[in-house]
Design a protein around this motif. Sequence first.
Motif: not given
Length: 367
Positions: A90-98, A117-126
Amino acid sequence: MPIKGEPTRAQINRWRRYLANERAEAALYRELARKKTGEEREILEALADSEARHEKFWREKLGDYVGFPRQPDLNTRFLGFLARRFGSVFTLALMQTAEARNPYVKDEDASPQIAADERIHAEVVRGLAARGREKISGNFRAAVFGANDGLVSNLALVVGIMGSGVSSNLILLTGISGLLAGALSMAAGEYVSVTSQRELLEASTPHPKAHKLLPSLDVNANELALVYRARGMGEKEADDKAKAEFSRMALEQAIGLDREDSPGGETIWASPSEVVGSPWAAASSSFLFFAGGALIPIIPFIFGASPLVGAVIAMVLVSLALLGTGGVVGVLSGKPPLTRALRQLLIGLGAAAITYLLGLAFGTVIG
């Protein structure tokens, strides 16, 4: 007024907030990594290191204005709480949006590298969140949707029959009937679905003794290639694989190796990789989850509430449950949970309102 070249009070406050958030996010990723092993742990630790670099950037930018450590945003603190208590799904799913809400894109004080970096982080978390969803999406998703079906259908049934002006006892009887009918229907549907799927897979599975026929085949005719072609290979690839199989078979015969003992003898006849659960387990879980959801609207009537009071209590209980299931669906789908929770609530209450009006009209006609 600030001295020329020095940051404004608004900038200092914003940078301090960024610093606190980056520090908290680094700790969050390390907490998630602590509960993982292998590749996932390495990825999460790398994300934590990246957030630490961002933290250093804002610390250096603040300089003497760094001040005392401050609390991160409420959302970041909530994610940290989830990471400590419930793990990564659940944390990663919410982090994806954050992570997708990147404040650095429109902030001239942030470097382009940090914004990227933050944009790429969103894809990694996705990607990491998708792994987690795959692990729980089957049974958990079935549980959520089964309970949600029971909530909406039985609330609509109870409110609809109440609109016709019947007594509390009849409302309770109708609700219990709806619970049993819906749960049994769901269970029967799941049983038939899983059983049919198993039968389809069995029909596609090669005969377990088919590989024993290979020594009797005509090598020159190479009919083994037809088997591979029938299972989706191209003509050349099928011919090459068949020749390789015959070569291995000849070697096994030369050294006196029994084909049953061959380490790769049956791999070419492997069954489909899809795994199907037990039809009885699927039917039982569907029955229980639907019944659990359908029980909530009739709880007040079990305790003898009047039609009006019971309907109000049922609406409140079901609304809370719908917000919960909608939020979970949002998390599993990688969408904002609040939006999905409200959508689920509107759908459930809308169905109840329609059936109430129909029940009201039916009661007026009968009366």
